[in-house]
Design a protein around this motif. Structure first.
Motif, PDB file in Angstrom:
ATOM      1  N   GLN A  36       0.827  -1.208   0.000  1.00 48.94           N
ATOM      2  CA  GLN A  36       0.000   0.000   0.000  1.00 48.94           C
ATOM      3  C   GLN A  36       0.860   1.256   0.000  1.00 48.94           C
ATOM      4  O   GLN A  36       0.514   2.247  -0.641  1.00 48.94           O
ATOM      5  CB  GLN A  36      -0.919   0.022   1.215  1.00 48.94           C
ATOM      6  N   GLU A  78      -6.983   1.182   0.458  1.00 49.57           N
ATOM      7  CA  GLU A  78      -8.259   0.478   0.528  1.00 49.57           C
ATOM      8  C   GLU A  78      -8.275  -0.384   1.783  1.00 49.57           C
ATOM      9  O   GLU A  78      -7.358  -1.171   2.024  1.00 49.57           O
ATOM     10  CB  GLU A  78      -8.436  -0.399  -0.711  1.00 49.57           C
ATOM     11  N   THR A 119     -10.290  -2.876   2.677  1.00 48.65           N
ATOM     12  CA  THR A 119     -10.484  -4.313   2.472  1.00 48.65           C
ATOM     13  C   THR A 119      -9.223  -4.980   1.962  1.00 48.65           C
ATOM     14  O   THR A 119      -9.072  -6.190   2.104  1.00 48.65           O
ATOM     15  CB  THR A 119     -11.628  -4.577   1.482  1.00 48.65           C
TER      16      THR A 119
END
Length: 88
Positions: A39, A46, A48
């Motif tokens: 990330q 995000e 999830t």
């Protein structure tokens, strides 16, 4: 029951809890760091993306190590707890 027996049994129970939880916690840590690094490198934020792979990896490790967990707990109860309850 003697204080030493109580503290020794508690120490053994805590050590068994650490041994049983170590595989799942290790996989959760590795998956979390890997996904966090992904990330950070891609700037994808995000929620999830962190949750689903981590839970999936933990379920797989739980399924694989379930026999180790149950054997460890059964051994602890049959060799330590049940004799204490029976009084021998």
């Amino acid at each position: 029951m003697n204080d030493l027996v109580f503290f020794d049994t508690t120490r053994q129970a805590l050590w068994i809890a650490v041994m049983i939880s170590a595989p799942m916690l290790t996989v959760a840590l590795i998956a979390g760091v890997t996904i966090g690094l992904f990330q950070a490198l891609t700037s994808v934020q995000e929620m999830t993306l962190t949750f689903v792979p981590k839970v999936g990896a933990m379920l797989v490790v739980f399924w694989v190590s379930m026999s180790f967990m149950s054997e460890t707990l059964v051994d602890f109860f049959t060799t330590r707890i049940i004799p204490m309850i029976a009084g021998s």
